[in-house]
Design an enzyme around this catalytic site. Structure first.
Site, PDB file in Angstrom:
ATOM      1  N   LYS A  93      52.395  52.085  46.399  1.00  0.00           N
ATOM      2  CA  LYS A  93      53.279  51.713  45.295  1.00  0.00           C
ATOM      3  C   LYS A  93      54.118  52.873  44.775  1.00  0.00           C
ATOM      4  O   LYS A  93      55.077  52.651  44.028  1.00  0.00           O
ATOM      5  CB  LYS A  93      52.450  51.076  44.175  1.00  0.00           C
ATOM      6  N   SER A 124      48.583  48.640  38.723  1.00  0.00           N
ATOM      7  CA  SER A 124      48.566  48.423  40.175  1.00  0.00           C
ATOM      8  C   SER A 124      48.719  46.949  40.530  1.00  0.00           C
ATOM      9  O   SER A 124      48.087  46.445  41.463  1.00  0.00           O
ATOM     10  CB  SER A 124      47.273  48.982  40.782  1.00  0.00           C
ATOM     11  N   SER A 175      46.819  51.329  47.391  1.00  0.00           N
ATOM     12  CA  SER A 175      47.911  51.200  46.416  1.00  0.00           C
ATOM     13  C   SER A 175      48.720  52.473  46.215  1.00  0.00           C
ATOM     14  O   SER A 175      49.671  52.464  45.424  1.00  0.00           O
ATOM     15  CB  SER A 175      47.358  50.723  45.070  1.00  0.00           C
ATOM     16  N   LYS A 183      48.994  57.944  40.671  1.00  0.00           N
ATOM     17  CA  LYS A 183      48.608  56.607  41.109  1.00  0.00           C
ATOM     18  C   LYS A 183      47.222  56.603  41.728  1.00  0.00           C
ATOM     19  O   LYS A 183      46.876  57.495  42.489  1.00  0.00           O
ATOM     20  CB  LYS A 183      49.628  56.083  42.125  1.00  0.00           C
TER      21      LYS A 183
END
Length: 390
Positions: A70, A122, A67, A229
Site C-alpha cells: 500500500k 490498511s 500490506s 506502514k
C-alpha cells in the site's frame, strides 16, 4: 548531447575560511561500523534524503510483502489522482476480504480520506476503491504501480494487486521497499498521512464520524517516529516499514517476515542515527578554493566516522564553447568515498544570479546509477530561462 569536460581531482588538506574544501577531512582513526542484526528474513535501512542504503540483509531477495504494497498504492494515487475527487465504493471494493475500513456498497468518500483509511487502518476495501477510481480498473491501476516501480528503479518488485493479499507473482524486496519509501516520503502529502496517529472522516452511514487509529505502534513507542506502514498475511508473516527523524535526518527501516519487528526497528533506527549521521559537505553559494566559482546546491550525506577520511571530490569544468557554458553552467563537483561516487552538484560563477534560484536536490548515488547526468542540461536551460526573465 555530448560535451567535453576537464577533470581536476582536488585533495586539499588545509583550510581557508569561507572556501569549499574538496576532501579536506582528516583520516579518521576509527574502525568499521559494527554490524546490526534482526530477526527478519530480509531487512534494510535507508537515509531518505540521500537515498543511501545504510544496512541490507538479504536485501534483494524477492518476497511476499503483504500490506507494505500500500506504500506504492498511496504514492501512485497521490501523484496520479485528484485528492478532492469523490470515490464511489463498488461491489468489488465492498466485498474485498481482509483488513477493512468497512465501506458500504455505493458509499462515497473523498480520495484523500480513502488514503488515510488505506495507510492508517490498511483497508483492503479502500485500496480497491482507490485503484478502480484512479486506474479505471484494479488491473489498470496495477499497471500504473508497475510502471512507477520501473521508473523509480525497483528491480526486484512486481505487483499483482493494490492491497497486498497473497498472489503468485506479487513480490518486492527489502532494498526496493526502502527505496520506494524514501521516494514516497519526499512527497509532503504522503508524509503527512503516514505520520498521522488518529484521523476522523465523515461517515454517511451513522451519526458519528469514522475514527481511524494508526496501526503503526512505532509512532508512539519511538522518539521521532513519523511513518510508515504495517503488513501481515499468513504467507508473508509480519512485515513493517518505519521511519523516524532526528537532528534533521530521516531514516526508514524495512523488515520482512520478522516476529520481533518493533524491537528490531528501534535497533535499526538507533544504529543508523548513531553511526551514519548526515554530514554537511557543501553549502549553496560556498566558494571553491582557488576558483571564482561557487557550489550551486548544498549537499548532505550520511557518513560513518571511518569514511570521512576517504571522502574525495572532483571538479569537472565545462568547456567554454558548449551550450551549457553559455547558459551559465560552469561544471560540477562530484564526491566519492574511495571509488564509489556518492553525489554531485552544479557549479556556477560566484556572482551568478542562478545562485539565487530555489535550491535543487543534489544528484545522489541512486540517481547516478540510473543516469549519465542528462538532468544537468535540462536544469541548466530552465535555470537560465528563469534568470533571464526574473
Amino acid at each position: 548531447m555530448a560535451w567535453l569536460c576537464r577533470s581536476l581531482s582536488l585533495l586539499l588538506s588545509t583550510a581557508v575560511a569561507g572556501s569549499l574544501f574538496l576532501s579536506g577531512l582528516p583520516k579518521a582513526a576509527y574502525g568499521a561500523v559494527p554490524a546490526v542484526g534482526t530477526h527478519a528474513q530480509a531487512s534494510a535501512l535507508i537515509d531518505v534524503e540521500s537515498g543511501r542504503l545504510l544496512h541490507s540483509s538479504q536485501g534483494d531477495k524477492q518476497l511476499r510483502i503483504a500490506s507494505l504494497t500500500k506504500i506504492m498504492t498511496a504514492i501512485v494515487a497521490i501523484e496520479d489522482g485528484q485528492l478532492t475527487d469523490v470515490v464511489t465504493t463498488s461491489k468489488r471494493a465492498y466485498a474485498r476480504e481482509g483488513s477493512s475500513i468497512y465501506l458500504q456498497l455505493g458509499e462515497k468518500m473523498t480520495l484523500l480520506n480513502l488514503l488515510y483509511g488505506l495507510m492508517l487502518r490498511s483497508g483492503n476495501d479502500a485500496a480497491t476503491a482507490i485503484a478502480e477510481h484512479v486506474g479505471g480498473s484494479e488491473e489498470g491501476f496495477v499497471q500504473l504501480m508497475n510502471n512507477k516501480a520501473e521508473l523509480i528503479g525497483l528491480r526486484h518488485t512486481q505487483f499483482r494487486n493494490p492491497h497486498g493479499l497473497d498472489a503468485e507473482g506479487h513480490y518486492s524486496s527489502a532494498n526496493d521497499l526502502a527505496r520506494l519509501t524514501a521516494y514516497a516520503l519526499r512527497n509532503p502529502i504522503f508524509s503527512d498521512i503516514v505520520r498521522t496517529k488518529v484521523k476522523t472522516a465523515p461517515n454517511p452511514n451513522d451519526e458519528w464520524d469514522y475514527m481511524w487509529h494508526n496501526k503503526n505502534k512505532m509512532l508512539s513507542m519511538y522518539e521521532g517516529a513519523d511513518g510508515v506502514k504495517t503488513g501481515y498475511t499468513k504467507l508473508a508473516f509480519r512485515c513493517l516499514v518505519s521511519s523516524a527523524t532526528r537532528n534533521g535526518q530521516r531514516l526508514a527501516a524495512v523488515t520482512i517476515n520478522d516476529g520481533d519487528d518493533w524491537a528490531d526497528h528501534r535497533k535499526l533506527l538507533d544504529w543508523g542515527f548513531q553511526h551514519y549521521p548526515l554530514v554537511s559537505i557543501a553549502d549553496k553559494g560556498q566558494a571553491i578554493a582557488a576558483y571564482t566559482l561557487a557550489a550551486g546546491n548544498s549537499f548532505r550525506y550520511p557518513l560513518a566516522e571511518s569514511e570521512k577520511g576517504e571522502l574525495k571530490s572532483t571538479l569537472i569544468l565545462e568547456e567554454a564553447m558548449t551550450t551549457r557554458y553559455k547558459l551559465g553552467y560552469r561544471g560540477s563537483l562530484e564526491w566519492s568515498i574511495g571509488e564509489t561516487r556518492i553525489g554531485t552538484v552544479p557549479v556556477y560563477d560566484a556572482g551568478s544570479v542562478r545562485l539565487q534560484l530555489p535550491e535543487r536536490r543534489p544528484l545522489t548515488l541512486a540517481a547516478l546509477h540510473h543516469s549519465d547526468s542528462p538532468r544537468f542540461f535540462a536544469d541548466s536551460l530552465m535555470d537560465a530561462m528563469r534568470a533571464l526573465f526574473r
